[in-house]
Design an enzyme around this catalytic site. Structure first.
Site, mmCIF file in Angstrom:
data_model
loop_
_atom_site.group_PDB
_atom_site.id
_atom_site.type_symbol
_atom_site.label_atom_id
_atom_site.label_comp_id
_atom_site.label_asym_id
_atom_site.label_seq_id
_atom_site.Cartn_x
_atom_site.Cartn_y
_atom_site.Cartn_z
ATOM 1 N N ASP A 1 8.370 4.918 21.248
ATOM 2 C CA ASP A 1 8.361 6.370 21.365
ATOM 3 C C ASP A 1 7.180 6.767 22.237
ATOM 4 O OD1 ASP A 1 8.895 9.139 20.604
ATOM 5 O OD2 ASP A 1 9.824 8.284 18.811
ATOM 6 N N GLU B 1 14.225 13.312 24.964
ATOM 7 C CA GLU B 1 14.514 14.430 24.070
ATOM 8 C C GLU B 1 14.310 15.663 24.928
ATOM 9 O OE1 GLU B 1 13.229 16.451 19.837
ATOM 10 O OE2 GLU B 1 11.722 15.493 21.060
ATOM 11 N N ASP C 1 0.816 -1.223 0.000
ATOM 12 C CA ASP C 1 0.000 0.000 0.000
ATOM 13 C C ASP C 1 0.851 1.275 0.000
ATOM 14 O OD1 ASP C 1 0.968 0.077 2.564
ATOM 15 O OD2 ASP C 1 -0.990 0.218 3.547
ATOM 16 N N HIS D 1 15.082 11.587 12.727
ATOM 17 C CA HIS D 1 14.012 11.860 11.759
ATOM 18 C C HIS D 1 13.670 13.346 11.676
ATOM 19 C CE1 HIS D 1 12.399 11.771 15.726
ATOM 20 N NE2 HIS D 1 11.278 12.329 15.305
ATOM 21 N N ASP D 2 14.408 14.186 12.372
ATOM 22 C CA ASP D 2 14.069 15.611 12.410
ATOM 23 C C ASP D 2 15.080 16.489 11.673
ATOM 24 O OD1 ASP D 2 11.727 15.307 13.868
ATOM 25 O OD2 ASP D 2 12.740 15.426 15.806
ATOM 26 N N ASP E 1 9.562 11.874 23.897
ATOM 27 C CA ASP E 1 9.457 13.041 23.029
ATOM 28 C C ASP E 1 9.344 14.336 23.848
ATOM 29 O OD1 ASP E 1 8.955 13.786 20.150
ATOM 30 O OD2 ASP E 1 7.156 14.653 21.043
HETATM 31 C C1 GLC Z 1 9.884 15.880 18.590
HETATM 32 C C2 GLC Z 1 9.882 14.885 17.466
HETATM 33 C C3 GLC Z 1 9.345 15.550 16.235
HETATM 34 C C4 GLC Z 1 7.927 16.003 16.513
HETATM 35 C C5 GLC Z 1 7.862 16.887 17.761
HETATM 36 C C6 GLC Z 1 6.457 17.019 18.249
HETATM 37 O O1 GLC Z 1 10.762 16.929 18.369
HETATM 38 O O2 GLC Z 1 11.153 14.339 17.296
HETATM 39 O O3 GLC Z 1 9.386 14.711 15.126
HETATM 40 O O4 GLC Z 1 7.418 16.718 15.428
HETATM 41 O O5 GLC Z 1 8.586 16.340 18.837
HETATM 42 O O6 GLC Z 1 5.989 15.808 18.765
HETATM 43 CA CA CA Z 2 2.056 -1.224 4.174
#
Ligand code: GLC
Ligand code: CA
Length: 532
Positions: free
Chosen positions: A100, A238, A27, A310-311, A197
């Site tokens: 997470d 974080e 998908d 990922h940021d 987070d």
């Molecule tokens: C953290 C995450 C980010 C997200 C933000 C709000 O910084 O790493 O990807 O957009 O928090 O949750």
């Molecule tokens: Ca899939």
């Protein structure tokens, strides 16, 4: 250092962005079964623990960081049974799973918020921050005011991120209890840890007009992770602080709070902000990391060693040479950081030397932060080209584009249409081509992690810097009892490097340097010596 922290240094952690890792059902969206299918691949690389970016029920305004139910799996990612199977398959391979946890905010579609917005007097009314007028001038991290008027309740609510991500009110004990229950729910299912987070924001400092690090922060974290049930699990926050005293309060071994936190100072590589290239690059990175190594050691804290997430765009594309010297820079950066004293953590794609993308149209972007940034730059009078340059350079979509497994159609990520275009270099940079190349980043990473596993000194040894501030390379020693390893990583200019510890057996090289070779170091060349 306490045993628990010593043990975490034995882990190599791999961060997965589930949406873009591997699609098992065509998908176009990566899913949990896709992750299960690739566990042997991760094991082969030498991974001990996987951290999954949020995979809970979500309308995906912020790709899963807007959670509508902490106990359900996002429809596109599979079923709850798929999650149980993934956990079981991870355990079977003697690996760990880190989830997470997003404690600061929910989706506006979460039942708590749907109830809360109904009236000022219902059981959920104080789960969020409501006020008749904005209480301050706080801004959302994604642009605009952090206060949003809600027609239904006739009041404003606080959102530090997207409008659809209302901030939870942790001063309400019911919220604390709810989040404890969420944590316990996943621990009971076998989860080994949590990446937390923006946890510094769960306590607001209204008095000093700061949207984080409020007076109740440590209490809240302690209530989550200082309990009998939670104090042994792995937790990484974080948490945006560069103050060592504050860091000690979060991750000091006796605190009952977090095991470690991400220290981001080396992300600021000398640029004025995330969206612009820097000019000081790896030299500054070396100095910043050296400083943090020493501070962590002095305070017996666990340092997390990472360069990507990922940021941000891939680190390689920000501080290395991702063109002619892609293999050399990728392996050099990895060696410098992953052989330091701490816990290595890598992001999907790093192990094949994945690099940033370039797209010419805003239509090729998905990320809310990038799109808002683009519009903001245009509004400030920048041209479209300038705005595109910024988001190509710094934007989060770079690392969120699907992992390229093969050189074929859609990088072998999906048999359907990927939810976002593949990276612009996927035909060139993919696992299949990497493994076929004489310069395989994957094989180097595998050898690096294997060496770390083999030699206790590389996991538990003390870090002693050998470079002087004026040197244009990084060199350090790892030392445990009588055992010493000397790590040398050159930066972009060829130069002779001569320090007394560079003797003994050569353990690893990315240029095929031979034992006893004293020739000049080439750009991004690495050498590792077992000092006799
Ligand atoms: C953290 C995450 C980010 C997200 C933000 C709000 O910084 O790493 O990807 O957009 O928090 O949750
Ligand atoms: Ca899939």
């Amino acid at each position: 250092m306490i045993e628990k922290y010593k043990n975490f240094k034995n882990w190599v952690v791999y961060q997965i962005y589930p949406r873009s890792f591997f699609d098992s059902n065509g998908d176009g969206i990566g899913d949990l079964n896709g992750i299960t299918a690739k566990l042997d691949y991760l094991k082969e690389l030498g991974v001990d623990a996987v951290w999954l970016c949020p995979c809970f029920k979500s309308p995906n305004v912020d790709n899963g960081y807007d959670i509508a139910d902490y106990r359900q799996i996002m429809d596109e990612f599979g079923t709850f049974d798929d999650a149980l199977r993934l956990i079981a398959e991870i355990k079977k391979r003697d690996m760990k799973i880190i989830m997470d946890l997003v404690p600061n905010h929910t989706s506006d579609q979460h039942e708590w918020f749907l109830e809360s917005r109904k009236s000022k007097d219902n059981p959920y009314s104080d789960y969020y921050y409501w006020a008749d007028e904005p209480l301050n001038d706080w801004r959302s991290a994604f642009g605009g005011s952090a206060w949003q008027y809600d027609d239904v309740r006739g009041q404003y609510y606080l959102h530090s991120y997207a409008i659809e991500q209302p901030d939870l009110n942790w001063e309400n004990p019911k919220v604390v209890k709810e989040m404890q229950n969420v944590v316990d729910f996943w621990i009971d299912l076998g989860v080994d840890g949590f990446r937390c987070d923006v946890i510094d924001q769960i306590s607001k400092d209204f008095v000093n007009n700061r949207n984080s690090f409020g007076p109740t922060l440590h209490d809240h974290i302690n209530q989550l992770f200082g309990r009998e049930k939670t104090k042994h699990i792995f937790t990484i926050g974080e948490c945006w602080t560069k103050e060592i005293d504050e860091i000690c309060r979060h991750i000091g071994p006796d605190r009952g709070e977090l095991s470690t936190l991400f220290q981001f100072e080396h992300f600021d590589t000398g640029r004025r902000n995330k969206w612009e290239p820097s000019d000081t690059g790896l030299l500054r990175v070396r100095d910043v990391l050296t400083k943090w190594q020493i501070l962590h050691q002095e305070n017996e804290l666990l340092h997390t060693l990472f360069t990507d997430n990922h940021d941000n765009n891939f680190y390689l594309s920000r501080v290395g040479n991702d063109k002619e010297l892609r293999y050399e820079s990728a392996t050099c950066i990895a060696t410098m950081i992953y052989l330091m004293n701490g816990m290595p953590l890598l992001y999907q794609g790093q192990e094949i030397g994945a690099a940033g993308s370039h797209f010419d149209s805003i239509d090729d972007f998905d990320d809310i932060e990038s799109i808002n940034k683009y519009n903001e730059l245009l509004a400030r009078g920048k041209t479209k080209e300038e705005a595109l340059f910024a988001i190509n350079f710094g934007g989060r979509d770079n690392t969120r584009r699907p992992m390229a497994w093969t050189a074929g159609e859609n990088g072998g990520f999906t048999t359907g249409t990927p939810w976002i275009q593949m990276g612009s270099r996927a035909k060139e940079i993919n696992l299949e081509s990497d493994l076929a190349s004489e310069k395989s980043v994957f094989k180097y990473f595998k050898a690096l992690f294997a060496l770390r596993k083999e030699m206790e000194v590389l996991r538990q040894g003390e870090f002693i810097p050998l470079h002087k501030p004026e040197d244009k390379f990084a060199a350090y020693l790892r030392k445990l009892d009588g055992c010493r390893v000397c790590v040398v990583t050159n930066f972009d200019k060829t130069q002779t490097i001569d320090i007394p510890e560079m003797k003994g057996k050569l353990l690893l090289s990315n240029y095929g340097r031979a034992d006893g070779d004293a020739s000049a170091f080439r750009p991004y060349e690495v050498a590792l010596y077992s000092v006799e």
